[in-house]
Enzyme design. Structure first.
Site, short mmCIF file in Angstrom:
data_model
loop_
_atom_site.label_atom_id
_atom_site.label_comp_id
_atom_site.label_asym_id
_atom_site.label_seq_id
_atom_site.Cartn_x
_atom_site.Cartn_y
_atom_site.Cartn_z
N HIS A 207 31.45 30.53 -19.97
CA HIS A 207 32.41 31.13 -19.02
C HIS A 207 31.77 31.20 -17.64
O HIS A 207 30.61 31.57 -17.52
CB HIS A 207 32.77 32.53 -19.52
CG HIS A 207 33.86 33.20 -18.74
ND1 HIS A 207 33.66 33.75 -17.49
CD2 HIS A 207 35.16 33.39 -19.03
CE1 HIS A 207 34.80 34.26 -17.05
NE2 HIS A 207 35.73 34.05 -17.96
N TYR A 331 43.58 44.62 -18.85
CA TYR A 331 44.09 44.15 -20.14
C TYR A 331 45.29 44.93 -20.68
O TYR A 331 45.36 45.22 -21.87
CB TYR A 331 42.95 44.12 -21.17
CG TYR A 331 41.99 42.98 -20.89
CD1 TYR A 331 42.30 41.69 -21.31
CD2 TYR A 331 40.83 43.17 -20.14
CE1 TYR A 331 41.46 40.63 -21.02
CE2 TYR A 331 39.98 42.11 -19.86
CZ TYR A 331 40.30 40.85 -20.30
OH TYR A 331 39.48 39.79 -20.02
C1 DNO Z 1 36.78 39.41 -17.93
C2 DNO Z 1 36.44 38.25 -18.72
C3 DNO Z 1 34.94 38.23 -18.95
C4 DNO Z 1 34.61 37.15 -19.88
C5 DNO Z 1 33.20 37.05 -20.26
C6 DNO Z 1 32.98 35.79 -21.04
O1 DNO Z 1 37.58 40.16 -18.33
O2 DNO Z 1 36.94 37.08 -18.23
O3 DNO Z 1 34.57 39.44 -19.51
O4 DNO Z 1 35.28 37.38 -21.04
O5 DNO Z 1 32.41 37.04 -19.17
O6 DNO Z 1 31.78 35.83 -21.70
#
Ligand code: DNO
Length: 357
Positions: A207, A331
């Site tokens: 990511h 979220y």
């Molecule tokens: C934010 C996300 C990140 C992502 C991590 C991947 O909400 O996009 O927390 O999940 O960095 O490892």
């Protein structure tokens, strides 16, 4: 492409699987066993239990986000070999349970960083926002405490309370660690785990860093086209792949997202789709998914995915808090549901447009 939503598990999310199941087109879940301390093995029974809960709600457990990387691996300390063995065991256990996409990141110390977890917009909704001046004016400890006191009681990945007592020491240890050193440590990790990932047919999808630049003087490398290309070339394997996050990469105007999607093509296994409104370099708010609300042209992003014949999974990423919802920052249910619906609409239109050509 298949639409999924991230879900934090039965104890850590106000959004239910039943809610998610009612969003048109969503077929799967992306989740993690974040209660397991970073570095420990994820036992098969625990993975099976999470999968069962998801399947009983009529959804599939399609990817893990994330099996986080222990700081000792990022620092390549003498503890690395043992932690890498644990990581390989996680890969094996996940694959044996039928999960073949693992998202991870290689950001030192913190995961994503924001200066405000609930910035009020004119329409009364609130969003995650980043302002370099607010970040740089604080110490890492101040930032840490602020994020945790505004997270509505949720433990945010990368900002877990256990980290606070070791924060100073970690910063000491990262002193002098350059970007090239971090590439080297990532190589050290990948060269050891990718053969296992290949054997078990697992895609390790890195990511991007969020934001994609150095914070508090820490090195960050998963930031732009050139660096991502370098990472994908560190170990030449279909298992060394990418989670393409339009929100993280899109907070830098010099990242041309559709061009990058076309370039990385079948190396992309997982898409995070969201929008950001850039005010100036180093200052942005997250926005609704709609193109005209931010700097990301969603039509062009989805079109690029069509052009590379993207068959992987995607999730709408962070949403705003709207309609009075109280949820884990970024979220909530409502704005992510609107996001997925919009992206599915673009996808349907692009498919039909091209069929009729
Ligand atoms: C934010 C996300 C990140 C992502 C991590 C991947 O909400 O996009 O927390 O999940 O960095 O490892």
């Amino acid at each position: 492409m298949k639409a999924t939503l991230r879900w934090f598990g039965p104890k850590d999310d106000s959004v239910t699987l039943e809610n998610i199941r009612q969003i048109p087109g969503v077929v799967g879940i992306v989740s993690a066993l974040q209660e397991i301390p970073v570095g420990d093995v994820w036992q098969k029974e625990a993975i099976i239990e999470r999968k069962k809960i998801i399947e009983e709600a009529g959804l599939d457990f399609m990817a893990v986000e994330s099996v986080n990387i222990h700081e000792e691996i990022k620092l390549n300390s003498p503890d690395t070999p043992k932690l890498i063995e644990n990581y390989k065991q996680c890969i094996k256990n996940l694959s044996e349970v039928g999960i073949n996409t693992i998202c991870y990141n290689f950001m030192p110390v913190f995961d994503w960083a924001r200066s405000d977890l609930a910035k009020m917009l004119e329409d009364g909704s609130n969003v995650l926002s980043y302002d370099k001046n607010l970040i740089e004016g604080k110490t890492p400890e101040e930032m840490f405490n602020e994020i945790n006191s505004n997270s509505k009681g949720y433990s945010l990945p990368g900002w877990e309370a256990e980290k606070l007592p070791i924060l100073k020491n970690l910063f000491e240890r990262y002193k002098g660690v350059t970007e090239d050193d971090l590439f080297e440590n990532l190589y050290n990790f990948l060269s050891r785990i990718i053969p296992t990932a290949e054997e078990y047919n697992v895609k390790m999808a890195i990511h991007p860093d969020d934001p994609p630049w150095s914070i508090f003087g820490l090195p960050r490398i998963t930031t732009n086209e050139k660096n991502i290309e370098r990472i994908l070339n560190l170990v030449d394997s279909p298992s060394n792949s990418l989670t393409f996050c339009t929100g993280s990469l899109g907070s830098r105007v010099d990242n041309d997202l559709p061009k990058m999607i076309r370039k990385f093509g079948n190396k992309i296994h997982f898409m995070h789709i969201r929008n950001v409104k850039i005010h100036e370099a180093g200052k942005f708010d997250e926005a609704s998914h709609l193109s005209s609300d931010g700097n990301v042209d969603m039509y062009e992003v989805v079109k690029a995915l069509y052009d590379i014949n993207f068959k992987g999974i995607y999730r709408p990423d962070h949403g705003r808090m709207v309609w009075g919802e109280v949820a884990r920052p970024g979220y909530g249910l409502y704005d992510r549901a609107m996001g997925v619906t919009y992206i599915n609409g673009l996808w349907e239109a692009i498919i039909k447009e091209n069929k009729n050509k």
